[in-house]
Scaffold this active site. Structure first.
Site, PDB file in Angstrom:
ATOM      1  CB  CYS A 105      -0.955  -0.008   1.235  1.00 45.07           C
ATOM      2  SG  CYS A 105      -1.854   1.429   1.306  1.00 45.07           S
ATOM      3  CB  CYS A 108      -1.799   4.662   4.283  1.00 42.45           C
ATOM      4  SG  CYS A 108      -3.442   4.313   3.446  1.00 42.45           S
ATOM      5  CB  SER A 109      -0.623   0.734   6.610  1.00 41.98           C
ATOM      6  OG  SER A 109      -1.630   1.535   7.302  1.00 41.98           O
ATOM      7  CB  CYS A 110      -5.002  -0.271   2.219  1.00 46.68           C
ATOM      8  SG  CYS A 110      -5.633   1.323   2.484  1.00 46.68           S
TER       9      CYS A 110
END
Lengths: 201, 91
Positions: A105, A108-110
């Protein structure tokens, strides 16, 4: 911050702000601290990569399920009662002899929480998020996964709406194995794409 | 907390992802990601403020109250907001 004597407690500013938010939102009736404890406990202890490993093992053993997973991963995964909290859609990407898939991702951090639990720290760190796209082969090398030069690498960039699950290649020598045995060969990293499925011992 | 707020329908997950990626993508973000949770908090604060759910001055004041409460709590005892010498019960 001043210390009057040794026996004071101290909250660092980060912890104090988190508590402040929790207090304000609880007083407004917007959150229930007990509900938060349940959520944290669920993700720490109940949901984890075992969920995803069962999806992969079922796909290896059941061609009809594999086909469904390819066409509509959201529904195929939901049929095993693994449901995303955020209503996000899932896509399963299948490794082949010629193509390896890697998930990142960049924004961000999906992450596919419903099948993999909480993301590893490195997944959220800038080096992985930027380099997985620029130099996926180099990143995989650092994970100890050296792919043949002719193997293509496809990088999938997750979003809030769409998360990816890598279905690694089924290891040779596992004919006739049960889904449970097969699931033990599927690591979290194999489903992110930074590893392959374990070889049978 | 973020998940609980989302479950209550206070914001969509896309709105959250947008807020978080804005913070994480700022030029001063640490290269090794050690400040990830600081960005998470900043994103949540900004989102809640923009929705009128928790204004920054209120959060600042409440955070100070928690820090005073921590100072006033003997070591080894749980830190309670009531321990703040200036504590006033919730309206």
């Amino acid at each position: 911050m001043s210390h009057d004597h040794d026996h004071d407690n101290e909250l660092d500013p980060f912890a104090a702000r988190v508590r402040a938010l929790e207090t304000i939102l609880t007083r407004k009736g917007l959150i229930d601290p007990a509900a938060i404890d349940v959520i944290v406990d669920t993700y720490e202890t109940k949901i984890g990569p075992r969920n995803g490993a069962r999806v992969v093992a079922k796909a290896w053993n059941d061609p009809a399920y594999a086909d469904w997973l390819k066409r509509d991963a959201t529904a195929a995964i939901e049929s095993l009662s693994y449901t995303g909290r955020q209503g996000e859609h899932m896509q399963a990407v299948f490794n082949t002899e010629g193509t390896h898939n890697l998930v990142v991702c960049t924004l961000c951090s999906c992450y596919p929480w419903s099948v993999l639990g909480l993301p590893p720290v490195w997944y959220k760190a800038p080096p992985y998020r930027s380099r997985a796209v620029i130099d996926p082969r180099g990143v995989l090398d650092e994970f100890g996964l050296t792919l043949p030069a002719e193997t293509k690498i496809r990088v999938w960039d997750s979003t809030a709406e769409l998360r990816y699950l890598v279905v690694p290649l089924r290891p040779r020598g596992t004919d006739g194995w049960s889904e449970e045995q097969l699931a033990d060969l599927v690591s979290r990293d194999a489903m992110i794409g930074t590893a392959q499925a374990r070889q049978p011992a | 907390m973020t998940v609980a707020l989302h479950d209550k329908g206070l914001f969509s997950w896309s709105e959250w992802a947008q807020a978080l990626s804005t913070e994480v993508g700022k030029p001063d973000a640490a290269a090794d990601g050690h400040d990830y949770y600081e960005h998470w908090l900043a994103a949540l604060e900004r989102l809640l403020a923009s929705k009128g759910l928790a204004a920054k001055p209120d959060v600042d004041a409440m955070a100070e109250a928690w820090e005073r409460a921590a100072h006033a709590t003997p070591h080894g005892k749980p830190i309670l907001l009531e321990n703040d010498p200036e504590f006033e019960s919730a309206p």
